[in-house]
Scaffold this active site. Structure first.
Site, PDB file in Angstrom:
ATOM      1  N   CYS A 142       3.949   2.744   0.950  1.00  0.00           N
ATOM      2  CA  CYS A 142       4.054   2.711  -0.514  1.00  0.00           C
ATOM      3  C   CYS A 142       5.176   3.610  -1.015  1.00  0.00           C
ATOM      4  O   CYS A 142       5.324   4.749  -0.575  1.00  0.00           O
ATOM      5  CB  CYS A 142       2.729   3.154  -1.125  1.00  0.00           C
ATOM      6  SG  CYS A 142       2.776   3.263  -2.929  1.00  0.00           S
ATOM      7  N   CYS A 194       2.069  10.252  -6.858  1.00  0.00           N
ATOM      8  CA  CYS A 194       0.758  10.083  -6.215  1.00  0.00           C
ATOM      9  C   CYS A 194       0.675  11.053  -5.040  1.00  0.00           C
ATOM     10  O   CYS A 194       1.663  11.239  -4.329  1.00  0.00           O
ATOM     11  CB  CYS A 194       0.621   8.638  -5.707  1.00  0.00           C
ATOM     12  SG  CYS A 194      -0.992   8.293  -4.953  1.00  0.00           S
TER      13      CYS A 194
HETATM   14  N1  SAH Z   1      -3.874   4.211  -5.618  1.00  0.00           N
HETATM   15  C1  SAH Z   1      -4.439   2.935  -5.918  1.00  0.00           C
HETATM   16  C2  SAH Z   1      -3.619   2.081  -6.872  1.00  0.00           C
HETATM   17  C3  SAH Z   1      -2.131   1.999  -6.652  1.00  0.00           C
HETATM   18  S1  SAH Z   1      -1.551   1.036  -5.287  1.00  0.00           S
HETATM   19  C4  SAH Z   1      -4.723   2.183  -4.622  1.00  0.00           C
HETATM   20  O1  SAH Z   1      -4.379   2.687  -3.551  1.00  0.00           O
HETATM   21  O2  SAH Z   1      -5.337   1.119  -4.670  1.00  0.00           O
HETATM   22  C5  SAH Z   1      -1.926  -0.631  -5.718  1.00  0.00           C
HETATM   23  C6  SAH Z   1      -1.966  -1.573  -4.514  1.00  0.00           C
HETATM   24  O3  SAH Z   1      -0.663  -1.781  -3.984  1.00  0.00           O
HETATM   25  C7  SAH Z   1      -2.802  -1.058  -3.348  1.00  0.00           C
HETATM   26  O4  SAH Z   1      -3.647  -2.079  -2.880  1.00  0.00           O
HETATM   27  C8  SAH Z   1      -1.777  -0.736  -2.283  1.00  0.00           C
HETATM   28  O5  SAH Z   1      -2.337  -0.838  -0.986  1.00  0.00           O
HETATM   29  C9  SAH Z   1      -0.707  -1.763  -2.567  1.00  0.00           C
HETATM   30  N2  SAH Z   1       0.627  -1.428  -2.071  1.00  0.00           N
HETATM   31  C10 SAH Z   1       1.199  -0.227  -2.017  1.00  0.00           C
HETATM   32  N3  SAH Z   1       2.458  -0.307  -1.529  1.00  0.00           N
HETATM   33  C11 SAH Z   1       2.697  -1.628  -1.310  1.00  0.00           C
HETATM   34  C12 SAH Z   1       3.829  -2.356  -0.856  1.00  0.00           C
HETATM   35  N4  SAH Z   1       4.982  -1.764  -0.560  1.00  0.00           N
HETATM   36  N5  SAH Z   1       3.709  -3.696  -0.744  1.00  0.00           N
HETATM   37  C13 SAH Z   1       2.565  -4.328  -1.104  1.00  0.00           C
HETATM   38  N6  SAH Z   1       1.483  -3.685  -1.556  1.00  0.00           N
HETATM   39  C14 SAH Z   1       1.529  -2.345  -1.662  1.00  0.00           C
END
Ligand code: SAH
Length: 350
Positions: A122, A115
């Site tokens: 993330c 990504c």
């Molecule tokens: N790019 C898209 C989809 C992938 S992330 C987006 O940003 O929505 C999917 C979800 O996981 C998003 O809501 C993101 O904020 C959340 N997310 C990412 N890393 C995380 C983590 N370590 N713990 C909990 N949620 C997380």
């Protein structure tokens, strides 16, 4: 030349029919191919036994049939989550996560390898963007899960574009995949049972509204002021909260569905009562749900998962203000399949 071969799994039925007609084959061959590809799930022409050997050889010379190699699979201790690690034809890897919840069977699908967005909390962000997935590669994740469940007398019911990657940055292939997943002959997942989650890519949301697909829209809000959001999501410098919210409002008006706002709860950063109150002010006039996601820890990140008391306090403030809020206790965090944990073991190839 091998690379000129057309991938059949990413084609709409009418495109497949066109290919069949270009080859001078009878019309009913399209039906047969669809049946082999989507119901029987074959991954080579050799197995299409109701086609003559000569036809199979001709098909093989012109077309490709995507196969995702499942090179890993783990089940969470609770047995309600399964993570599949797939190897793509170019040896890159992506993951899909299958979740069971009551009667729901939801597949969380990846749209990119890695990504480009750099959200600080993330894990996938750490890979950078390696490439976009093709529609066939997205669809095949779903077909794989469908076959997996059907072999157990079960059925896939929901698909969420919430795996690795930002779906709106791979717009055309993602939309094509959604339409294919929704088609009767494919996985036949109802359009209202498909949800796309975005980081908050404003032009992408506007473009999605113009597609007039009745899919659900989930938006990763994660913070309530621009200063705070920009700190954890660099995309906010480009499209700050006010712009994002007006794009979401326009989407909801157009599609006539509620939006979902995801809110990753980071202890001591955005989980205080004043955060909850600002969140209420931001979304009060919108038909929406809030999905609170307690942060799933990843290595070397400067955040903390909130204790249960902070999660409860936050959610209670939202519900007392009549907002619909649910907590997504990430499924499969013991197998690194929770939100944002879909990172690689893979990069190192283990
Ligand atoms: N790019 C898209 C989809 C992938 S992330 C987006 O940003 O929505 C999917 C979800 O996981 C998003 O809501 C993101 O904020 C959340 N997310 C990412 N890393 C995380 C983590 N370590 N713990 C909990 N949620 C997380």
């Amino acid at each position: 030349m091998a690379n000129k071969k057309i991938e059949l799994k990413g084609l709409f039925p009418e495109e497949l029919a066109q290919q069949v007609s270009n080859m001078g084959l009878e019309k009913y061959r399209t039906r047969q191919l669809i049946d082999w590809l989507y119901n029987k799930g074959v991954t080579d022409f050799e197995s299409m036994t109701n086609l003559s050997k000569a036809v199979r050889v001709r098909l093989d010379a012109q077309f490709k049939l995507l196969k995702l190699n499942r090179i890993g699979q783990i089940e969470s201790a609770s047995k309600d989550t399964e993570k599949f690690l797939f190897e793509l034809p170019d040896k890159r890897r992506v993951e899909s996560v299958l979740m069971r919840d009551g009667k729901r069977r939801t597949l969380c699908v990846s749209s990119q390898v890695g990504c480009p967005l750099d959200c600080q909390f993330c894990a996938t962000a750490r890979m950078g963007l390696l490439r976009n997935l093709t529609a066939a590669e997205i669809v095949e994740q779903v077909l794989y899960a469908q076959r997996f469940l059907r072999a157990r007398g079960d059925e896939l019911t929901h698909v969420v574009m919430m795996g690795m990657g930002e779906p709106l940055l791979n717009f055309d292939q993602v939309i094509r995949a959604i339409r294919l997943i929704n088609l009767d002959y494919g996985a036949a997942v109802g359009i209202r049972r498909i949800t796309l989650s975005t980081v908050g890519h404003v032009p992408g949301i506007a473009k999605l509204a113009r597609e007039k697909l009745k899919i659900g829209l989930a938006v990763s809000l994660n913070a309530t002021t621009d200063v705070q959001r920009s700190q954890i999501m660099p995309i906010n410098h480009k499209w700050p909260i006010a712009e994002l919210l007006s794009a979401v409002r326009a989407y909801c008006d157009q599609i006539r569905r509620w939006a979902t706002f995801e809110y990753v709860l980071l202890h001591g950063f955005n989980d205080m009562p004043e955060d909850a109150r600002r969140l209420i002010d931001l979304v009060r006039d919108m038909p929406c749900k809030i999905n609170v996601i307690p942060w799933n820890p990843i290595e070397d990140a400067p955040f903390q998962r909130p204790p249960q008391s902070a999660i409860d306090r936050f959610v209670n403030i939202l519900t007392q203000a009549q907002l619909t809020a649910t907590v997504r206790y990430s499924k499969g965090d013991d197998i690194a399949a929770g939100c944002g944990q879909l990172y690689q073991e893979m990069v190192s190839g283990q």
